[in-house]
Design an enzyme around this catalytic site. Sequence first.
Site, PDB file in Angstrom:
ATOM      1  N   ARG A 271       0.860  -1.186   0.000  1.00 39.86           N
ATOM      2  CA  ARG A 271       0.000   0.000   0.000  1.00 39.86           C
ATOM      3  C   ARG A 271       0.891   1.228   0.000  1.00 39.86           C
ATOM      4  NH1 ARG A 271      -2.284   0.542   5.345  1.00 39.86           N
ATOM      5  NH2 ARG A 271      -0.848   2.293   5.552  1.00 39.86           N
ATOM      6  N   HIS A 275      -3.318   4.561   4.734  1.00 42.12           N
ATOM      7  CA  HIS A 275      -4.514   3.710   4.842  1.00 42.12           C
ATOM      8  C   HIS A 275      -5.728   4.412   4.245  1.00 42.12           C
ATOM      9  CE1 HIS A 275      -7.390   0.876   6.485  1.00 42.12           C
ATOM     10  NE2 HIS A 275      -7.996   1.845   7.116  1.00 42.12           N
ATOM     11  N   TYR A 284       4.419   5.001  11.258  1.00 41.23           N
ATOM     12  CA  TYR A 284       4.763   3.578  11.361  1.00 41.23           C
ATOM     13  C   TYR A 284       5.603   3.037  10.205  1.00 41.23           C
ATOM     14  CZ  TYR A 284       0.465   3.329   8.511  1.00 41.23           C
ATOM     15  OH  TYR A 284      -0.513   3.519   7.548  1.00 41.23           O
TER      16      TYR A 284
END
Length: 380
Positions: A271, A275, A284
């Site tokens: 990805r 998100h 992260y």
Amino acid sequence: MTVMEQRGAYRPAPPPAWQPRTDPAPLLPDAEPYRVLGTPAAAEADPELLRTLYAQLVRGRRYNTQATALTKQGRLAVYPSSTGQEACEVAAALVLGERDWLFPSYRDTLAAVVRGVDPVAALTLLRGDWHTGYDPHEHRVAPLCTPLATQLPHAVGLAHAARLKGDDVVALAMVGDGGTSEGDFHEALNFAAVWQAPVVFLVQNNGFAISVPLAKQTAAPSLAHKAVGYGMPGRLVDGNDAAAVHEVLGDAVRHARGGGGPTLVEAVTYRVDAHTNADDATRYRGDAEIEAWRAHDPILLLERELTGRGLLDEAGVRAARQDAEDFAAALRERMNQDPALDPMDLFTHVYAEPTAQLGEQREQLRAELEAEAESEGARR
């Protein structure tokens, strides 16, 4: 004295539960993700299919960037981008027959669009206008599913029912790696295998369940290995290799249609975007990780294969990009138009036959809207 203690009582021998019902070896995935592009297998791929995949990937990338821009302009409430995962999205839509069903998650709007759903209708849920903006039966695309993995049991139920009716239908259900941690995932796989339902489960392993990396979700060798626990084949494929994903999913669909039962396919992808537009991915993961995956971009891989074999020239690349721009411009123009919404539509399509409670709620809202309109008219 119990019945079992009586002389001559029937004492059935317990089944050898420790023995596997089937040989697990054929169900296990390969040690490495299957690839086509950049390997000798690429020479066997249909050139027309590769060109179609390329055109759809380019258009899909532009669709993702345009939808992301629409969130910044306030035209979409949220958008879960599939940038970097377009090979999975496109292949999933293209392998299905006209009568087959696609069960997408909230990140799979591109797959729905490639399947034929109007792009504005596909974004209606994410705009906050309707629970779903399209008729699922028109293109056999189930509503985009925001609760994780709940679409998987639905896919199994539809496929099982179709088989009982004698319909030639396969269901392809898409889910992210985060969804494999939900109970719905395990229940769906178990039912599908026991019933031998014609279902294909496509797990897009993009590395993160929002901010949770895969290593904190499972200790399995791969997500594809989970298939053997339910008695179905597991396949591991390079999710950025559009030709490989199409081939593996195509094999799984044919296997299901021929009565072979379900297959679990894990597509290893990444990805690239956050998100959703509400996520700060810098918390992260670092830029170096993202850049490393950009070198394995699905468009880049396929373009390199096509140009290297003389199947795509600069004019073809420009044509694909122009088509994508035209597509994005049309989407942007339509999304910039304010939709005409009726609050009473909240009660439409909730039940085939509205319940008494729903009727009461509908009339309460109607009265409130009428009172508000009268008050507005009096102030004027």
